[in-house]
Design a protein around this motif. Structure first.
Motif, PDB file in Angstrom:
ATOM      1  N   GLN A  28     -16.942 -49.988  -4.029  1.00  0.00           N
ATOM      2  CA  GLN A  28     -17.155 -48.546  -4.167  1.00  0.00           C
ATOM      3  C   GLN A  28     -16.560 -47.827  -2.961  1.00  0.00           C
ATOM      4  O   GLN A  28     -16.863 -48.144  -1.826  1.00  0.00           O
ATOM      5  CB  GLN A  28     -18.657 -48.251  -4.279  1.00  0.00           C
ATOM      6  N   ARG A  39     -27.083 -35.978  -5.201  1.00  0.00           N
ATOM      7  CA  ARG A  39     -27.434 -36.833  -6.347  1.00  0.00           C
ATOM      8  C   ARG A  39     -28.616 -36.270  -7.150  1.00  0.00           C
ATOM      9  O   ARG A  39     -28.796 -36.629  -8.298  1.00  0.00           O
ATOM     10  CB  ARG A  39     -27.720 -38.253  -5.895  1.00  0.00           C
ATOM     11  N   LYS A  80     -15.812 -38.779 -16.029  1.00  0.00           N
ATOM     12  CA  LYS A  80     -17.015 -38.980 -15.211  1.00  0.00           C
ATOM     13  C   LYS A  80     -18.210 -38.205 -15.768  1.00  0.00           C
ATOM     14  O   LYS A  80     -19.280 -38.228 -15.184  1.00  0.00           O
ATOM     15  CB  LYS A  80     -16.749 -38.574 -13.762  1.00  0.00           C
ATOM     16  N   PRO A 180     -19.727 -39.248  -7.518  1.00  0.00           N
ATOM     17  CA  PRO A 180     -20.664 -39.852  -8.465  1.00  0.00           C
ATOM     18  C   PRO A 180     -20.475 -39.300  -9.874  1.00  0.00           C
ATOM     19  O   PRO A 180     -20.131 -38.122 -10.049  1.00  0.00           O
ATOM     20  CB  PRO A 180     -22.041 -39.456  -7.913  1.00  0.00           C
ATOM     21  N   GLU A 181     -20.656 -40.150 -10.857  1.00  0.00           N
ATOM     22  CA  GLU A 181     -20.575 -39.699 -12.253  1.00  0.00           C
ATOM     23  C   GLU A 181     -21.727 -38.758 -12.525  1.00  0.00           C
ATOM     24  O   GLU A 181     -22.768 -38.803 -11.873  1.00  0.00           O
ATOM     25  CB  GLU A 181     -20.604 -40.897 -13.182  1.00  0.00           C
ATOM     26  N   GLU A 184     -25.046 -40.392 -12.969  1.00  0.00           N
ATOM     27  CA  GLU A 184     -25.634 -41.039 -11.786  1.00  0.00           C
ATOM     28  C   GLU A 184     -26.486 -40.101 -10.952  1.00  0.00           C
ATOM     29  O   GLU A 184     -27.181 -40.515 -10.058  1.00  0.00           O
ATOM     30  CB  GLU A 184     -24.528 -41.589 -10.878  1.00  0.00           C
ATOM     31  N   ARG A 185     -26.439 -38.828 -11.233  1.00  0.00           N
ATOM     32  CA  ARG A 185     -27.078 -37.848 -10.356  1.00  0.00           C
ATOM     33  C   ARG A 185     -28.473 -37.458 -10.798  1.00  0.00           C
ATOM     34  O   ARG A 185     -29.035 -36.531 -10.288  1.00  0.00           O
ATOM     35  CB  ARG A 185     -26.197 -36.603 -10.249  1.00  0.00           C
TER      36      ARG A 185
END
Length: 186
Positions: A28, A39, A80, A180-181, A184-185
């Motif tokens: 990553q 996030r 994403k 971040p996608e 993912e948040r």
């Protein structure tokens, strides 16, 4: 004795190569900056702002890299999970925040003689991206990407347009690798 020294030399070379390759195989990618609460934010839409270029690295006349970059950036951001607006920056609404993505190209080199092998032809482009909150103006994320095709050992570039597309795709994918996608948040 000479055989043993040759074996040690070979082992040393193999270890050096292994160390160098392990540095290239990164997992990553880390962003240059990410806001501590990024996030937890629910960003529903990202406005993709026009791409800017460092003055001394402006694209050659007749080459619309700005539109090509925006198109590829929108595609990667949509993959994403982000909804993309290509107009003005969206407003924050009920249930979520809005943000704007700014991309600034700070290095661009495009060979003019693609068939030559000395010097080898190369297309090299580097950029920084920033995701900014439209409500507070705060930078939420910053990343860096590089796209390079050709160069030493690459031989001539027989299809310059295809090579440029590859360089721009690699640039955008590496630029947003640390973003971040959307899923993912939460």
């Amino acid at each position: 004795m000479g055989c043993l020294r040759n074996l040690h030399f070979r082992l040393l070379v193999v270890m050096i190569i292994a160390v160098l390759l392990s540095g290239c195989a990164s997992g990553q990618k880390e962003p240059l900056f990410i806001a501590p609460d990024f996030r937890q934010m629910e960003i529903h839409e990202i406005a993709l702002l026009p791409v800017t270029f460092e003055e001394r690295y402006a694209p050659p006349p007749g080459l619309d890299l700005e539109q090509e970059l925006r198109h590829r950036a929108a595609s990667v951001l949509e993959q994403k999970g982000y909804r993309i607006s290509r107009g003005s920056a969206p407003e924050s609404g009920a249930g979520g925040s809005a943000a704007a993505m700014a991309i600034h190209v700070d290095f661009l080199f495009i060979t003019e003689t693609y068939g030559d092998i000395n010097p080898p032809p190369v297309i090299d482009i580097e950029a920084v991206g920033e995701l900014v909150s439209t409500s507070s103006g705060e930078v939420l994320w910053r990343g860096r990407g590089v796209g390079k095709v050709g160069g030493v050992g690459g031989g001539g570039i027989s299809r310059p347009v295809s090579a440029r597309h590859i360089a721009l795709t690699v640039l955008v994918e590496s630029l947003f690798a640390s973003l971040p996608e959307a899923s993912e948040r939460r």
